[in-house]
Design a protein around this motif. Structure first.
Motif, PDB file in Angstrom:
ATOM      1  N   CYS A 128      -3.863 -14.250  -1.344  1.00 60.49           N
ATOM      2  CA  CYS A 128      -2.601 -14.922  -0.996  1.00 60.49           C
ATOM      3  C   CYS A 128      -2.728 -15.669   0.331  1.00 60.49           C
ATOM      4  CB  CYS A 128      -1.464 -13.909  -0.923  1.00 60.49           C
ATOM      5  SG  CYS A 128      -0.968 -13.243  -2.533  1.00 60.49           S
TER       6      CYS A 128
ATOM      7  N   LEU B  70      -2.400 -11.681 -10.032  1.00 56.02           N
ATOM      8  CA  LEU B  70      -2.610 -10.740  -8.932  1.00 56.02           C
ATOM      9  C   LEU B  70      -3.008  -9.355  -9.442  1.00 56.02           C
ATOM     10  CD1 LEU B  70       0.361 -11.773  -6.603  1.00 56.02           C
ATOM     11  CD2 LEU B  70      -2.075 -12.235  -6.257  1.00 56.02           C
ATOM     12  N   THR B  71      -2.488  -8.974 -10.602  1.00 58.70           N
ATOM     13  CA  THR B  71      -2.893  -7.687 -11.186  1.00 58.70           C
ATOM     14  C   THR B  71      -4.381  -7.692 -11.501  1.00 58.70           C
ATOM     15  OG1 THR B  71      -0.703  -7.262 -12.130  1.00 58.70           O
ATOM     16  CG2 THR B  71      -2.564  -6.111 -13.126  1.00 58.70           C
TER      17      THR B  71
ATOM     18  N   VAL C 128       2.694  -9.399  -4.340  1.00 62.70           N
ATOM     19  CA  VAL C 128       1.433  -8.682  -4.143  1.00 62.70           C
ATOM     20  C   VAL C 128       1.654  -7.305  -3.529  1.00 62.70           C
ATOM     21  CG1 VAL C 128       0.955  -9.630  -1.827  1.00 62.70           C
ATOM     22  CG2 VAL C 128      -0.946  -8.930  -3.317  1.00 62.70           C
TER      23      VAL C 128
ATOM     24  N   GLY D 116      -6.049  -8.712  -3.069  1.00 61.43           N
ATOM     25  CA  GLY D 116      -4.836  -9.423  -3.454  1.00 61.43           C
ATOM     26  C   GLY D 116      -4.167 -10.080  -2.253  1.00 61.43           C
TER      27      GLY D 116
ATOM     28  N   ILE E  35      -6.726  -9.491 -10.047  1.00 57.61           N
ATOM     29  CA  ILE E  35      -7.471  -9.443  -8.790  1.00 57.61           C
ATOM     30  C   ILE E  35      -7.464  -8.034  -8.219  1.00 57.61           C
ATOM     31  CG2 ILE E  35      -7.468 -10.242  -6.383  1.00 57.61           C
ATOM     32  CD1 ILE E  35      -6.409 -12.929  -7.436  1.00 57.61           C
ATOM     33  N   ILE E  36      -6.301  -7.375  -8.236  1.00 55.56           N
ATOM     34  CA  ILE E  36      -6.180  -6.031  -7.662  1.00 55.56           C
ATOM     35  C   ILE E  36      -7.006  -5.021  -8.461  1.00 55.56           C
ATOM     36  CG2 ILE E  36      -4.550  -4.130  -7.292  1.00 55.56           C
ATOM     37  CD1 ILE E  36      -2.444  -6.346  -6.659  1.00 55.56           C
TER      38      ILE E  36
ATOM     39  N   SER F 266       0.493  -3.832  -5.478  1.00 57.41           N
ATOM     40  CA  SER F 266      -0.507  -3.005  -4.794  1.00 57.41           C
ATOM     41  C   SER F 266       0.014  -1.613  -4.471  1.00 57.41           C
ATOM     42  CB  SER F 266      -0.948  -3.685  -3.487  1.00 57.41           C
ATOM     43  OG  SER F 266      -1.500  -4.957  -3.725  1.00 57.41           O
TER      44      SER F 266
ATOM     45  N   TRP G  61      -6.976  -3.639  -4.143  1.00 58.92           N
ATOM     46  CA  TRP G  61      -5.653  -4.109  -3.739  1.00 58.92           C
ATOM     47  C   TRP G  61      -5.702  -4.983  -2.487  1.00 58.92           C
ATOM     48  CZ3 TRP G  61      -3.654  -2.768   1.022  1.00 58.92           C
ATOM     49  CH2 TRP G  61      -4.218  -1.672   1.681  1.00 58.92           C
TER      50      TRP G  61
END
Length: 438
Positions: A180, A164-165, A37, A176, A167-168, A41, A173
């Motif tokens: 986690c 994660l991409t 992450v 993310g 979500i970001i 980010s 960012w």
């Protein structure tokens, strides 16, 4: 340490070892979510917090400040003395409690502190997970469960890229990091309900079949050319392994011009390639050893070729484009992981039983210190090119990394001769011939 005897495991609990195995697999998956992450980010974080590439590299390297130290200390002095259930709870809690604060702050100081503490918690993660796995499976049935735990690493990197991409890109960012942290807390709840010591946990270290072997004097052990070769090879291998989660995403975006969404997919593709490569590489090495091929060829030369090919592929990625470029990147960032198989096998083959564990744990925890240097130095090299030549800065950094990998290959070719070392140690400590077949 409290154990669960076989007689106390009812028929209704035959599922429990496999539930524990699933949680340990997810433990490693979450471990690499936490690593990935930060790199994913990188670009929006640097823009919002006005962080230069050099500063980003230093922040990335801070993760490894206590990583090696905690891995060595926990591996040597905590595992086996404190119930593994609570060790894993403590580690997962550290992961979560160092990710969540980043969502609520813009302080670089807090970001650095969280990364340092995250490294403290993640250093012992893998050996502790394997120890917990072994508590639930008999000695002759641990290979496959151990491999499943290790596959959590590849799945974490594979699934983490696109998830994660998304979500970001969709939520920012910071979200993310929050994600986690929260899934870490969910894992803790599940582990508290299901985890435990298992029927094969013991309050003492079991003696291996070769525990009567005499140890080699420390100076001769640590100064042996093969041991030095493994130290150099593994350290230079971890140079790129340690920087991959931090610098591979911005390299793809700012250095090579891929979008953030494309970057997530490319990273997933790298680890799709890595997983079968590790399985195939370990299978080939095992078959070669069974057929009587020398350990020099099977382990020493194989390690050298893995790093040499990786270095050449990384250098080539700076000069080619399109599918060939992506193939070079996949090879460059995946091939060094083969040395994490060959190196420990080499150390396990040459060292007396009474010294194997410490040799492997110390070397493969301490070599992570190279990631501290590689993350910081990569940022410095990118920064030195100036804001108008960012892509050139990344090219310079990757060419420098390629040179490091090639030096690691030279170290393996020049120094790793396991068969010679086995014979030398046999003469020193009068070990039985059985050691040569270990």
């Amino acid at each position: 340490m409290t154990t669960i005897p076989h007689t106390q495991i009812s028929q209704t609990q035959t599922w429990r070892p496999y539930a524990v195995l699933l949680l340990l697999f997810l433990f490693q998956t979450l471990n690499f979510f936490d690593k990935l992450v930060f790199g994913l980010s990188a670009v929006p974080m640097m823009k919002e917090l006005a962080i230069s590439p050099q500063q980003f590299g230093l922040i990335g390297s801070s993760f490894f400040l206590l990583f090696s130290i905690s891995g060595v200390l926990v591996g040597l002095f905590v595992i086996g003395r404190v119930p593994v259930k609570w060790i894993l709870v403590a580690l997962a809690a550290i992961w979560s409690l160092t990710q969540i604060p980043i969502y609520f702050t813009s302080s670089i100081t807090v970001l650095v502190a969280c990364r340092i503490l995250l490294g403290l918690g993640e250093g012992p993660g893998l050996p502790t997970a394997l120890h917990a796995c072994h508590n639930w499976f008999a000695a002759d049935k641990r290979s496959v469960p151990s491999a499943i735990v290790l596959q959590g690493i590849s799945v974490g990197l594979l699934a983490g890229g696109p998830l994660l991409t998304y979500i970001i890109v969709t939520y920012g960012w910071r979200t993310g990091f929050l994600f986690c942290g929260l899934i870490g807390l969910v894992w803790i709840v599940a582990w508290l309900m299901i985890g435990g010591e298992g029927p094969h946990a013991t309050p003492h270290v079991e003696k291996g079949p070769q525990s009567d072997q005499s140890p080699v004097p420390a100076a001769k052990l640590w100064l042996d050319p093969t041991v030095i070769g493994v130290i150099l090879m593994s350290t230079m291998s971890y140079w790129i392994v340690g920087m991959s989660a931090t610098w591979l995403p911005p390299f793809l975006q700012q250095g090579l011009g891929y979008s953030q969404t494309q970057t997530g997919s490319i990273i997933s593709a790298v680890y799709v390639f890595q997983s079968p490569l590790l399985l195939l590489g370990s299978w080939i090495a095992q078959r070669m050893l069974q057929k009587g091929v020398s350990k020099r060829v099977t382990l020493g030369s194989a390690s050298g070729y893995a790093l040499l090919i990786s270095g050449l592929a990384l250098a080539a990625s700076c000069y080619v484009s399109g599918p060939l470029q992506l193939a070079c990147i996949a090879i460059a960032f995946a091939a060094p992981s083969l040395t994490t198989i060959y190196g420990p096998i080499t150390l396990g083959a040459i060292a007396p039983a009474v010294q194997r564990g410490r040799l492997i744990v110390v070397i493969y925890s301490a070599n992570a210190a190279s990631a501290l240097v590689s993350n910081a130095l990569t940022g410095t090299i990118v920064q030195a090119a100036g804001p108008d030549h960012v892509s050139a800065g990344y090219a310079n950094a990757m060419l420098f990394t390629a040179a490091i990998l090639i030096l690691g290959a030279i170290s393996a070719f020049a120094l790793i001769f396991p068969d010679r070392t086995i014979e030398r140690f046999r003469r020193i400590s009068h070990l039985p011939d059985q050691m040569q077949r270990s």
